[in-house]
Design a protein around this motif. Structure first.
Motif, PDB file in Angstrom:
ATOM      1  N   PRO A  13       0.924  -1.357  -0.126  1.00  0.00           N
ATOM      2  CA  PRO A  13       0.008   0.040   0.132  1.00  0.00           C
ATOM      3  C   PRO A  13       0.843   1.248   0.038  1.00  0.00           C
ATOM      4  O   PRO A  13       2.001   1.270   0.549  1.00  0.00           O
ATOM      5  CB  PRO A  13      -0.838  -0.076   1.153  1.00  0.00           C
ATOM      6  CG  PRO A  13      -0.507  -1.264   1.830  1.00  0.00           C
ATOM      7  CD  PRO A  13       0.871  -2.211   1.069  1.00  0.00           C
ATOM      8  N   ARG A  16      -0.993   8.375   1.929  1.00  0.00           N
ATOM      9  CA  ARG A  16      -1.611   9.500   1.385  1.00  0.00           C
ATOM     10  C   ARG A  16      -0.526  10.680   0.627  1.00  0.00           C
ATOM     11  O   ARG A  16      -0.947  11.210  -0.170  1.00  0.00           O
ATOM     12  CB  ARG A  16      -2.547  10.330   2.544  1.00  0.00           C
ATOM     13  CG  ARG A  16      -3.615   9.711   2.776  1.00  0.00           C
ATOM     14  CD  ARG A  16      -4.275  10.466   3.981  1.00  0.00           C
ATOM     15  NE  ARG A  16      -5.794   9.749   4.037  1.00  0.00           N
ATOM     16  CZ  ARG A  16      -6.720  10.030   3.273  1.00  0.00           C
ATOM     17  NH1 ARG A  16      -6.695  10.891   2.324  1.00  0.00           N
ATOM     18  NH2 ARG A  16      -7.921   9.386   3.515  1.00  0.00           N
ATOM     19  N   TYR A  19       0.080  11.049  -3.296  1.00  0.00           N
ATOM     20  CA  TYR A  19      -0.983  11.435  -4.010  1.00  0.00           C
ATOM     21  C   TYR A  19      -1.098  13.162  -4.101  1.00  0.00           C
ATOM     22  O   TYR A  19      -0.845  13.749  -2.983  1.00  0.00           O
ATOM     23  CB  TYR A  19      -2.216  10.790  -3.957  1.00  0.00           C
ATOM     24  CG  TYR A  19      -2.262   9.456  -3.961  1.00  0.00           C
ATOM     25  CD1 TYR A  19      -2.292   8.873  -5.427  1.00  0.00           C
ATOM     26  CD2 TYR A  19      -1.926   8.558  -2.976  1.00  0.00           C
ATOM     27  CE1 TYR A  19      -1.956   7.436  -5.359  1.00  0.00           C
ATOM     28  CE2 TYR A  19      -1.928   7.353  -3.158  1.00  0.00           C
ATOM     29  CZ  TYR A  19      -1.876   6.730  -4.347  1.00  0.00           C
ATOM     30  OH  TYR A  19      -1.656   5.422  -4.617  1.00  0.00           O
ATOM     31  N   GLY A 108      -4.952   5.963  -6.120  1.00  0.00           N
ATOM     32  CA  GLY A 108      -5.009   5.373  -4.602  1.00  0.00           C
ATOM     33  C   GLY A 108      -6.450   5.279  -4.221  1.00  0.00           C
ATOM     34  O   GLY A 108      -7.169   6.231  -4.027  1.00  0.00           O
ATOM     35  N   PHE A 110      -8.839   4.795  -1.020  1.00  0.00           N
ATOM     36  CA  PHE A 110      -8.602   4.800   0.442  1.00  0.00           C
ATOM     37  C   PHE A 110     -10.013   4.596   1.145  1.00  0.00           C
ATOM     38  O   PHE A 110     -10.920   5.272   0.877  1.00  0.00           O
ATOM     39  CB  PHE A 110      -7.838   6.141   1.241  1.00  0.00           C
ATOM     40  CG  PHE A 110      -6.511   6.490   0.705  1.00  0.00           C
ATOM     41  CD1 PHE A 110      -5.350   6.078   1.588  1.00  0.00           C
ATOM     42  CD2 PHE A 110      -6.315   6.542  -0.731  1.00  0.00           C
ATOM     43  CE1 PHE A 110      -4.275   6.321   1.295  1.00  0.00           C
ATOM     44  CE2 PHE A 110      -4.926   7.015  -1.125  1.00  0.00           C
ATOM     45  CZ  PHE A 110      -3.944   6.785  -0.217  1.00  0.00           C
ATOM     46  N   GLU A 116      -3.334   4.604   4.563  1.00  0.00           N
ATOM     47  CA  GLU A 116      -2.687   3.834   3.279  1.00  0.00           C
ATOM     48  C   GLU A 116      -3.845   3.296   2.122  1.00  0.00           C
ATOM     49  O   GLU A 116      -5.079   3.225   2.854  1.00  0.00           O
ATOM     50  CB  GLU A 116      -1.881   2.474   3.769  1.00  0.00           C
ATOM     51  CG  GLU A 116      -0.693   3.081   4.731  1.00  0.00           C
ATOM     52  CD  GLU A 116       0.215   1.814   4.768  1.00  0.00           C
ATOM     53  OE1 GLU A 116       1.242   1.871   4.960  1.00  0.00           O
ATOM     54  OE2 GLU A 116      -0.615   0.757   5.195  1.00  0.00           O
ATOM     55  N   THR A 117      -3.436   2.951   1.125  1.00  0.00           N
ATOM     56  CA  THR A 117      -4.379   2.725   0.353  1.00  0.00           C
ATOM     57  C   THR A 117      -4.846   1.417   0.480  1.00  0.00           C
ATOM     58  O   THR A 117      -4.240   0.386   0.909  1.00  0.00           O
ATOM     59  CB  THR A 117      -3.744   2.490  -1.126  1.00  0.00           C
ATOM     60  OG1 THR A 117      -2.723   1.786  -1.221  1.00  0.00           O
ATOM     61  CG2 THR A 117      -3.237   3.922  -1.772  1.00  0.00           C
ATOM     62  N   ARG A 120      -4.605   0.245  -4.929  1.00  0.00           N
ATOM     63  CA  ARG A 120      -3.701   1.447  -5.734  1.00  0.00           C
ATOM     64  C   ARG A 120      -3.595   0.718  -7.248  1.00  0.00           C
ATOM     65  O   ARG A 120      -3.479  -0.538  -7.266  1.00  0.00           O
ATOM     66  CB  ARG A 120      -2.466   1.683  -5.032  1.00  0.00           C
ATOM     67  CG  ARG A 120      -1.463   0.693  -5.154  1.00  0.00           C
ATOM     68  CD  ARG A 120      -0.213   1.385  -4.431  1.00  0.00           C
ATOM     69  NE  ARG A 120       0.797   0.577  -4.473  1.00  0.00           N
ATOM     70  CZ  ARG A 120       1.695  -0.121  -5.431  1.00  0.00           C
ATOM     71  NH1 ARG A 120       1.343   0.319  -6.685  1.00  0.00           N
ATOM     72  NH2 ARG A 120       2.532  -1.074  -4.911  1.00  0.00           N
TER      73      ARG A 120
END
Length: 151
Positions: A13, A16, A19, A108, A110, A116-117, A120
């Motif tokens: 993962p 954030r 992105y 991603g 979430f 965390e993703t 993704r």
């Protein structure tokens, strides 16, 4: 953070911080499958919705009358955690590569507020002339500027 993991490594993962832009996405009852979580095909729809929604709202893409359109030529998704209706989700966006007529987006997915993703992936748009469906010689200025802000 590199977009390509080392050979033989297991996908992980991403946080954030990877992105550049965010879009909220609501899950729907029909998104769940018989196993009680969002079906894998829905994630691809979220990728498309997040990217195109961002571009349309930024004024960089006119899906009805613009001279160029983006055709998806490649996709991939890695899954890390289940999501389910009625859970709200967020899509994080970034651009990993801008070519002459192509763009590689990384998206991603979430759980709302997660660090965390849950999933993704990426997809590649090739921008083509709406009428001829041939790749453009260069991305339109407004599109290139908007994409550059996502790198």
């Amino acid at each position: 953070m590199s977009s390509t993991p080392p050979a033989g490594s297991r996908p992980q993962p991403w946080p954030r911080s990877h992105y550049r832009a965010w879009r909220p996405i609501g899950t729907r009852w029909m998104d769940n499958d018989l196993y009680g979580h969002v079906n894998n095909v829905v994630y691809y729809s979220w990728f498309d919705t997040a990217v195109n929604g961002y571009l349309i709202e930024a004024g960089a893409l006119d899906i009805h009358a613009g001279e160029v359109i983006g055709l998806v030529v490649e996709t991939q998704c890695h899954y890390f955690a289940s999501l389910a209706f009625p859970q709200p989700v967020e899509a994080g966006l970034r651009v990993a590569h801008i070519g002459r007529s192509s763009v590689r987006y990384e998206v991603g997915i979430f759980a709302a507020g997660a660090a965390e993703t849950a999933a993704r992936g990426h997809f590649v748009h090739v921008y083509v002339d709406r009428a001829s469906r041939r790749p453009v010689a260069a991305l339109p200025t407004a599109l290139a500027r908007t994409l550059g802000a996502l790198q």
